[in-house]
Design a protein around this motif. Structure first.
Motif, PDB file in Angstrom:
ATOM      1  N   SER A  77       0.362  -1.156  -0.323  1.00 18.94           N
ATOM      2  CA  SER A  77       0.058   0.058  -0.005  1.00 18.94           C
ATOM      3  C   SER A  77       0.883   0.974   0.035  1.00 18.94           C
ATOM      4  O   SER A  77       0.292   2.632  -0.267  1.00 18.94           O
ATOM      5  N   GLN A  78       2.291   1.704   0.297  1.00 22.84           N
ATOM      6  CA  GLN A  78       2.945   2.069   0.145  1.00 22.84           C
ATOM      7  C   GLN A  78       3.101   3.071  -0.887  1.00 22.84           C
ATOM      8  O   GLN A  78       3.554   4.033  -1.342  1.00 22.84           O
ATOM      9  N   TYR A  79       2.791   1.715  -2.127  1.00 23.27           N
ATOM     10  CA  TYR A  79       3.195   2.228  -3.582  1.00 23.27           C
ATOM     11  C   TYR A  79       1.659   2.243  -4.131  1.00 23.27           C
ATOM     12  O   TYR A  79       2.176   2.149  -5.250  1.00 23.27           O
ATOM     13  N   MET A  80       0.682   2.271  -3.401  1.00 25.31           N
ATOM     14  CA  MET A  80      -0.965   2.753  -3.577  1.00 25.31           C
ATOM     15  C   MET A  80      -0.672   3.762  -5.593  1.00 25.31           C
ATOM     16  O   MET A  80      -0.922   3.873  -6.143  1.00 25.31           O
ATOM     17  N   HIS A  81       0.094   5.096  -5.172  1.00 24.22           N
ATOM     18  CA  HIS A  81      -0.264   5.891  -6.038  1.00 24.22           C
ATOM     19  C   HIS A  81       0.587   6.067  -6.933  1.00 24.22           C
ATOM     20  O   HIS A  81       0.707   6.561  -7.919  1.00 24.22           O
ATOM     21  N   ASN A  82       1.508   4.828  -6.784  1.00 26.60           N
ATOM     22  CA  ASN A  82       2.410   5.396  -8.387  1.00 26.60           C
ATOM     23  C   ASN A  82       2.996   4.147  -8.373  1.00 26.60           C
ATOM     24  O   ASN A  82       4.237   3.435  -7.831  1.00 26.60           O
ATOM     25  N   PRO A  83       2.395   2.908  -8.472  1.00 33.32           N
ATOM     26  CA  PRO A  83       2.621   1.172  -8.258  1.00 33.32           C
ATOM     27  C   PRO A  83       3.603   1.279  -9.350  1.00 33.32           C
ATOM     28  O   PRO A  83       3.167   1.423 -11.092  1.00 33.32           O
ATOM     29  N   ARG A  84       4.401  -0.205 -10.171  1.00 33.13           N
ATOM     30  CA  ARG A  84       4.817   0.160 -10.192  1.00 33.13           C
ATOM     31  C   ARG A  84       4.390  -2.210 -11.025  1.00 33.13           C
ATOM     32  O   ARG A  84       4.134  -2.343 -10.695  1.00 33.13           O
ATOM     33  N   GLU A  85       5.173  -2.516 -11.675  1.00 30.98           N
ATOM     34  CA  GLU A  85       4.889  -4.024 -12.429  1.00 30.98           C
ATOM     35  C   GLU A  85       5.439  -5.285 -11.222  1.00 30.98           C
ATOM     36  O   GLU A  85       3.891  -5.732 -10.290  1.00 30.98           O
ATOM     37  N   LYS A  86       6.099  -4.796 -10.367  1.00 33.71           N
ATOM     38  CA  LYS A  86       6.561  -6.138  -9.354  1.00 33.71           C
ATOM     39  C   LYS A  86       5.866  -5.601  -8.382  1.00 33.71           C
ATOM     40  O   LYS A  86       5.901  -6.431  -7.594  1.00 33.71           O
ATOM     41  N   HIS A  87       4.862  -4.482  -7.673  1.00 34.83           N
ATOM     42  CA  HIS A  87       3.563  -3.809  -7.327  1.00 34.83           C
ATOM     43  C   HIS A  87       3.019  -5.520  -6.545  1.00 34.83           C
ATOM     44  O   HIS A  87       2.301  -5.520  -6.686  1.00 34.83           O
ATOM     45  N   MET A  88       2.311  -4.795  -8.995  1.00 36.40           N
ATOM     46  CA  MET A  88       1.109  -5.980  -9.071  1.00 36.40           C
ATOM     47  C   MET A  88       1.492  -7.325  -8.513  1.00 36.40           C
ATOM     48  O   MET A  88       0.248  -7.772  -8.376  1.00 36.40           O
ATOM     49  N   ASN A  89       2.401  -7.914  -9.003  1.00 35.14           N
ATOM     50  CA  ASN A  89       2.627  -9.471  -8.688  1.00 35.14           C
ATOM     51  C   ASN A  89       3.130  -9.844  -7.363  1.00 35.14           C
ATOM     52  O   ASN A  89       2.103 -10.895  -7.107  1.00 35.14           O
ATOM     53  N   ALA A  90       3.098  -8.368  -6.128  1.00 36.55           N
ATOM     54  CA  ALA A  90       3.296  -8.816  -5.764  1.00 36.55           C
ATOM     55  C   ALA A  90       2.229  -9.076  -4.711  1.00 36.55           C
ATOM     56  O   ALA A  90       1.047  -9.677  -3.896  1.00 36.55           O
ATOM     57  N   VAL A  91       0.961  -8.357  -5.430  1.00 33.78           N
ATOM     58  CA  VAL A  91      -0.393  -7.517  -4.608  1.00 33.78           C
ATOM     59  C   VAL A  91      -1.200  -9.592  -5.371  1.00 33.78           C
ATOM     60  O   VAL A  91      -2.138 -10.133  -4.773  1.00 33.78           O
ATOM     61  N   MET A  92      -0.413  -9.919  -6.705  1.00 36.89           N
ATOM     62  CA  MET A  92      -1.481 -11.205  -7.290  1.00 36.89           C
ATOM     63  C   MET A  92      -0.558 -12.847  -6.470  1.00 36.89           C
ATOM     64  O   MET A  92      -1.804 -13.303  -6.041  1.00 36.89           O
ATOM     65  N   ARG A  93       0.501 -12.394  -5.732  1.00 34.61           N
ATOM     66  CA  ARG A  93       1.331 -12.975  -5.146  1.00 34.61           C
ATOM     67  C   ARG A  93       0.020 -13.128  -3.319  1.00 34.61           C
ATOM     68  O   ARG A  93      -0.395 -14.270  -2.756  1.00 34.61           O
ATOM     69  N   ILE A  94      -0.185 -12.164  -2.601  1.00 37.88           N
ATOM     70  CA  ILE A  94      -1.023 -11.957  -1.859  1.00 37.88           C
ATOM     71  C   ILE A  94      -2.551 -12.857  -1.804  1.00 37.88           C
ATOM     72  O   ILE A  94      -2.776 -13.130  -1.033  1.00 37.88           O
ATOM     73  N   LEU A  95      -2.852 -12.292  -3.050  1.00 43.96           N
ATOM     74  CA  LEU A  95      -5.016 -13.185  -3.711  1.00 43.96           C
ATOM     75  C   LEU A  95      -4.328 -13.897  -3.740  1.00 43.96           C
ATOM     76  O   LEU A  95      -5.076 -14.594  -3.369  1.00 43.96           O
ATOM     77  N   SER A  96      -2.903 -14.727  -4.610  1.00 43.68           N
ATOM     78  CA  SER A  96      -3.283 -16.398  -4.665  1.00 43.68           C
ATOM     79  C   SER A  96      -3.239 -16.777  -3.112  1.00 43.68           C
ATOM     80  O   SER A  96      -3.709 -17.881  -2.481  1.00 43.68           O
ATOM     81  N   TYR A  97      -2.618 -16.200  -2.361  1.00 41.09           N
ATOM     82  CA  TYR A  97      -2.555 -17.298  -1.110  1.00 41.09           C
ATOM     83  C   TYR A  97      -3.920 -17.121  -0.487  1.00 41.09           C
ATOM     84  O   TYR A  97      -4.123 -17.827   0.436  1.00 41.09           O
ATOM     85  N   LEU A  98      -4.319 -15.972  -0.343  1.00 44.53           N
ATOM     86  CA  LEU A  98      -6.212 -15.702   0.236  1.00 44.53           C
ATOM     87  C   LEU A  98      -5.946 -17.141  -0.731  1.00 44.53           C
ATOM     88  O   LEU A  98      -7.313 -17.661   0.785  1.00 44.53           O
ATOM     89  N   LYS A  99      -6.937 -17.570  -1.546  1.00 44.61           N
ATOM     90  CA  LYS A  99      -7.317 -17.983  -2.155  1.00 44.61           C
ATOM     91  C   LYS A  99      -7.535 -19.472  -1.802  1.00 44.61           C
ATOM     92  O   LYS A  99      -7.790 -20.445  -1.447  1.00 44.61           O
ATOM     93  N   ALA A 100      -5.511 -19.690  -1.577  1.00 49.39           N
ATOM     94  CA  ALA A 100      -5.381 -21.319  -1.102  1.00 49.39           C
ATOM     95  C   ALA A 100      -5.376 -21.618   0.563  1.00 49.39           C
ATOM     96  O   ALA A 100      -5.785 -22.432   0.929  1.00 49.39           O
ATOM     97  N   THR A 101      -5.962 -20.012   1.202  1.00 49.81           N
ATOM     98  CA  THR A 101      -6.252 -20.478   2.622  1.00 49.81           C
ATOM     99  C   THR A 101      -7.359 -19.874   3.396  1.00 49.81           C
ATOM    100  O   THR A 101      -7.568 -18.260   4.202  1.00 49.81           O
ATOM    101  N   PRO A 102      -8.612 -20.103   2.782  1.00 53.45           N
ATOM    102  CA  PRO A 102      -9.692 -19.312   2.880  1.00 53.45           C
ATOM    103  C   PRO A 102     -10.117 -19.316   4.695  1.00 53.45           C
ATOM    104  O   PRO A 102     -11.250 -19.088   5.097  1.00 53.45           O
ATOM    105  N   ARG A 103      -9.982 -20.511   5.324  1.00 47.84           N
ATOM    106  CA  ARG A 103      -9.952 -20.741   6.743  1.00 47.84           C
ATOM    107  C   ARG A 103      -9.216 -20.309   7.556  1.00 47.84           C
ATOM    108  O   ARG A 103      -9.793 -20.019   8.607  1.00 47.84           O
ATOM    109  N   LYS A 104      -8.056 -19.346   7.117  1.00 45.20           N
ATOM    110  CA  LYS A 104      -7.418 -19.036   8.140  1.00 45.20           C
ATOM    111  C   LYS A 104      -7.792 -17.101   8.523  1.00 45.20           C
ATOM    112  O   LYS A 104      -8.751 -16.961   7.678  1.00 45.20           O
ATOM    113  N   GLY A 105      -7.367 -16.964   9.353  1.00 41.43           N
ATOM    114  CA  GLY A 105      -8.307 -15.600   9.976  1.00 41.43           C
ATOM    115  C   GLY A 105      -7.943 -15.659  11.449  1.00 41.43           C
ATOM    116  O   GLY A 105      -7.696 -16.102  12.212  1.00 41.43           O
ATOM    117  N   ILE A 106      -8.600 -14.699  11.991  1.00 39.72           N
ATOM    118  CA  ILE A 106      -8.918 -14.257  13.432  1.00 39.72           C
ATOM    119  C   ILE A 106      -9.927 -14.718  14.455  1.00 39.72           C
ATOM    120  O   ILE A 106     -10.741 -15.001  13.682  1.00 39.72           O
TER     121      ILE A 106
END
Length: 118
Positions: A18-47
């Motif tokens: 989120s520090q790069y939200m106003h000036n994102p690069r391709e590497k930031h989008m790749n990081a977001v995609m990795r976060i989303l794939s992690y969320l998809k693989a771990t749906p039952r995790k949480g508080i």
């Protein structure tokens, strides 16, 4: 924002991206995609809020690193607050000024944690 509050396992990764939200690069989008794939693989995790006999017990933990950002040499502080064994508040933040020692960085981090507890 909802995921950052209910999934502490990804809170740090989200704060970095989120520090790069106003000036994102391709590497930031790749990081977001990795976060989303992690969320998809771990749906039952949480508080999980569990009932405990010590429901009035309040605990706080703090930590800080010293000058970890090589760009501006500022430290990062963080704290966790538990009530009755359940995580209710946490935060990590880059400190406003450069600390001259690791003790000073930890003291500033501890100050944030104690303010939250009070």
């Amino acid at each position: 924002m909802y995921l950052a509050h209910t999934r502490p396992d990804i809170a740090y990764a989200l704060s970095v991206v989120s520090q790069y939200m106003h000036n994102p690069r391709e590497k930031h989008m790749n990081a977001v995609m990795r976060i989303l794939s992690y969320l998809k693989a771990t749906p039952r995790k949480g508080i999980l809020f569990a009932k405990d006999d010590n429901y009035l017990k309040i605990e706080g933990y703090t930590d800080a690193d010293w000058a970890s950002d090589v760009g501006d040499r500022r430290s990062t502080s963080g704290y966790f607050t538990f009530v009755g064994g359940n995580l209710v508040a946490w935060r990590s933040k880059k400190q406003n000024v450069v600390s001259s020692s690791s003790d000073e960085a930890k003291y500033k981090g501890m100050t944030l944690g104690v303010q939250e507890l009070l």
